[in-house]
Write a protein that holds these residues in place. Structure first.
Motif, mmCIF file in Angstrom:
data_model
loop_
_atom_site.group_PDB
_atom_site.id
_atom_site.type_symbol
_atom_site.label_atom_id
_atom_site.label_comp_id
_atom_site.label_asym_id
_atom_site.label_seq_id
_atom_site.Cartn_x
_atom_site.Cartn_y
_atom_site.Cartn_z
ATOM 1 N N HIS A 148 0.822 -1.203 0.000
ATOM 2 C CA HIS A 148 0.000 0.000 0.000
ATOM 3 C C HIS A 148 0.861 1.261 0.000
ATOM 4 C CE1 HIS A 148 -3.136 -2.800 2.070
ATOM 5 N NE2 HIS A 148 -2.975 -3.065 0.788
ATOM 6 N N LYS A 149 1.941 1.236 0.765
ATOM 7 C CA LYS A 149 2.850 2.392 0.784
ATOM 8 C C LYS A 149 3.501 2.587 -0.583
ATOM 9 C CE LYS A 149 5.207 1.213 4.527
ATOM 10 N NZ LYS A 149 6.159 1.330 5.688
ATOM 11 N N ARG A 150 3.849 1.493 -1.245
ATOM 12 C CA ARG A 150 4.492 1.594 -2.562
ATOM 13 C C ARG A 150 3.517 2.156 -3.602
ATOM 14 N NH1 ARG A 150 7.408 2.406 -4.968
ATOM 15 N NH2 ARG A 150 7.959 0.744 -6.429
ATOM 16 N N LEU A 151 2.249 1.729 -3.543
ATOM 17 C CA LEU A 151 1.265 2.252 -4.498
ATOM 18 C C LEU A 151 1.020 3.738 -4.276
ATOM 19 C CD1 LEU A 151 -1.205 -0.763 -4.511
ATOM 20 C CD2 LEU A 151 0.072 0.084 -6.498
ATOM 21 N N VAL A 152 0.965 4.156 -3.013
ATOM 22 C CA VAL A 152 0.818 5.591 -2.710
ATOM 23 C C VAL A 152 2.022 6.363 -3.237
ATOM 24 C CG1 VAL A 152 0.782 7.280 -0.836
ATOM 25 C CG2 VAL A 152 -0.676 5.250 -0.703
ATOM 26 N N GLU A 153 3.201 5.844 -2.987
ATOM 27 C CA GLU A 153 4.442 6.486 -3.448
ATOM 28 C C GLU A 153 4.458 6.613 -4.966
ATOM 29 O OE1 GLU A 153 8.717 4.533 -3.847
ATOM 30 O OE2 GLU A 153 8.290 5.004 -1.751
ATOM 31 N N ALA A 154 4.087 5.532 -5.657
ATOM 32 C CA ALA A 154 4.106 5.545 -7.121
ATOM 33 C C ALA A 154 3.085 6.522 -7.680
ATOM 34 C CB ALA A 154 3.840 4.141 -7.659
ATOM 35 N N ALA A 155 1.892 6.567 -7.068
ATOM 36 C CA ALA A 155 0.849 7.476 -7.545
ATOM 37 C C ALA A 155 1.240 8.932 -7.320
ATOM 38 C CB ALA A 155 -0.469 7.164 -6.843
ATOM 39 N N GLU A 156 1.715 9.232 -6.127
ATOM 40 C CA GLU A 156 2.069 10.624 -5.805
ATOM 41 C C GLU A 156 3.263 11.111 -6.609
ATOM 42 O OE1 GLU A 156 0.344 10.932 -1.221
ATOM 43 O OE2 GLU A 156 2.495 10.603 -1.544
ATOM 44 N N SER A 157 4.213 10.209 -6.901
ATOM 45 C CA SER A 157 5.385 10.620 -7.688
ATOM 46 C C SER A 157 5.010 10.956 -9.124
ATOM 47 C CB SER A 157 6.438 9.506 -7.674
ATOM 48 O OG SER A 157 6.004 8.373 -8.416
ATOM 49 N N ARG A 158 3.839 10.500 -9.543
ATOM 50 C CA ARG A 158 3.356 10.791 -10.898
ATOM 51 C C ARG A 158 2.314 11.915 -10.903
ATOM 52 N NH1 ARG A 158 5.433 5.960 -10.582
ATOM 53 N NH2 ARG A 158 6.206 4.840 -12.432
ATOM 54 N N GLY A 159 2.185 12.576 -9.770
ATOM 55 C CA GLY A 159 1.325 13.741 -9.700
ATOM 56 C C GLY A 159 -0.129 13.474 -9.390
ATOM 57 N N HIS A 160 -0.455 12.246 -8.951
ATOM 58 C CA HIS A 160 -1.839 11.917 -8.636
ATOM 59 C C HIS A 160 -2.124 12.133 -7.151
ATOM 60 C CE1 HIS A 160 -2.086 10.266 -12.636
ATOM 61 N NE2 HIS A 160 -1.126 9.382 -12.380
ATOM 62 N N GLU A 161 -3.376 12.360 -6.837
ATOM 63 C CA GLU A 161 -3.827 12.445 -5.451
ATOM 64 C C GLU A 161 -4.421 11.097 -5.077
ATOM 65 O OE1 GLU A 161 -7.278 14.737 -2.815
ATOM 66 O OE2 GLU A 161 -6.745 15.469 -4.817
ATOM 67 N N ILE A 162 -3.989 10.518 -3.954
ATOM 68 C CA ILE A 162 -4.478 9.199 -3.566
ATOM 69 C C ILE A 162 -4.807 9.178 -2.082
ATOM 70 C CG2 ILE A 162 -2.097 8.346 -3.302
ATOM 71 C CD1 ILE A 162 -3.180 5.549 -4.157
ATOM 72 N N ASP A 163 -5.974 8.652 -1.758
ATOM 73 C CA ASP A 163 -6.432 8.530 -0.378
ATOM 74 C C ASP A 163 -6.662 7.061 -0.060
ATOM 75 O OD1 ASP A 163 -6.568 11.352 -0.026
ATOM 76 O OD2 ASP A 163 -8.547 11.378 -0.983
ATOM 77 N N ILE A 164 -6.211 6.635 1.119
ATOM 78 C CA ILE A 164 -6.483 5.272 1.567
ATOM 79 C C ILE A 164 -7.781 5.276 2.370
ATOM 80 C CG2 ILE A 164 -5.697 3.357 2.997
ATOM 81 C CD1 ILE A 164 -2.862 4.018 2.262
#
Length: 301
Positions: free
Chosen positions: A15-31
């Motif tokens: 879950h941390k890796r998916l958040v990291e990958a999404a945010e590094s590409r400029g996306h907003e992600i909420d768990i």
């Protein structure tokens, strides 16, 4: 994109890796903690509430639904789908893969290699079940098991009968499979993203354990798979209708056989074994595949 990830534990590696990958590409992600969601099921106006607030504005949802909360988790995912939110994996596809018997039936219809499997409700059919799979040794699996839990090796006819009769006597649904001795205590996890095997690893069980799950103390290493193994994994994912999954394969004397299709595969083992940025590949796929309101049922069965 604004992304919701359905997950109960934000601290898991995956879950941390998916958040990291999404945010590094400029996306907003909420768990979003799956079990803390409230749904308003109203005609033509489906709504989801979380922490007392209505969830709005999400473009996509990443379902990381634990096996123990499959039923409620799929209901939440369906609610997102009703709201036109793009799912990384659709609720119908996850439901197919979580039902082990249904999964194998769908794969069998597609002609995908499987271990010989028998299933019966009546405890009196134990001898017939063992005969179908070729006799002991056999693998006995709970239909609801995960991470190697609820998987037993019946090494002799007597021990296999005892285990089967004990489970059925307790009204626990099980299936019985032939034991692929030539695979040793290893299997292959093929990680499929968008219809392609992007990484693969061999998992080997701990000493004295025929199960290869890393949660049971096994080890893993990167491995090159054969074209037949690659096509088997891709076809299995397609049959389920899953965009992202882990397909577990054994190398048998009659070719690759699929043991399981995991709709929420962990990333730690595969990224550690292969050194590949699987989380990034998943987000990249979402970027390419995403369309507003793109919700349709893929696969059959």
């Amino acid at each position: 994109m604004k992304i919701a990830m359905l997950a109960r534990n934000p601290n898991l590696y995956s879950h941390k890796r998916l958040v990291e990958a999404a945010e590094s590409r400029g996306h907003e992600i909420d768990i979003i903690s799956t079990l803390r969601v409230t749904m308003n099921i109203t005609s033509m106006k489906p709504e989801i509430y979380y922490g007392g607030l209505k969830l709005v504005g999400y473009d996509a949802v990443i379902p990381r639904i634990g096996v123990s909360v499959t039923s409620f988790g799929l209901a939440v995912l369906r609610q997102f789908e009703m709201m036109g939110v793009y799912p990384l994996n659709e609720s119908v596809a996850i439901g197919r893969s979580r039902d082990k018997l249904r999964c194998l039936q769908i794969l069998a219809r597609r002609g995908i290699g499987l271990p010989v499997t028998a299933f019966a409700h009546d405890p009196k059919k134990t001898d017939e079940v063992l005969s179908i799979v070729g006799g002991a040794p056999v693998v006995i699996k709970l239909l609801e098991g995960t991470q190697g839990i609820g998987v037993v090796l019946g090494e002799t006819e007597k021990s296999a009968k005892s285990v089967i009769e004990a489970f059925r006597g307790a009204s626990v649904d099980i299936m019985v499979q032939e034991f692929i001795k030539e695979a040793g205590n290893s299997d292959i996890r093929c990680f499929v993203v968008g219809g392609k095997v992007v990484a693969s690893m061999e998992r080997t069980g701990a000493a004295g354990d025929f199960r290869s799950n890393m949660h049971r103390g096994g080890s893993s290493r990167a491995i090159r798979i054969t074209p037949q193994e690659r096509s088997t994994a891709v076809e299995a994912a397609k049959a389920m209708g899953l965009n992202v999954c882990g397909v577990d394969i054994l190398r048998s004397n009659h070719g690759p056989v699929v043991m399981e299709v995991n709709s929420s595969p962990g990333l730690e083992g595969i990224e550690g074994a292969t050194g590949k940025d699987i989380a990034g590949m998943i987000i990249d796929f979402m970027e390419k595949d995403f369309r507003p309101g793109k919700v349709r049922t893929k696969g059959k069965g």
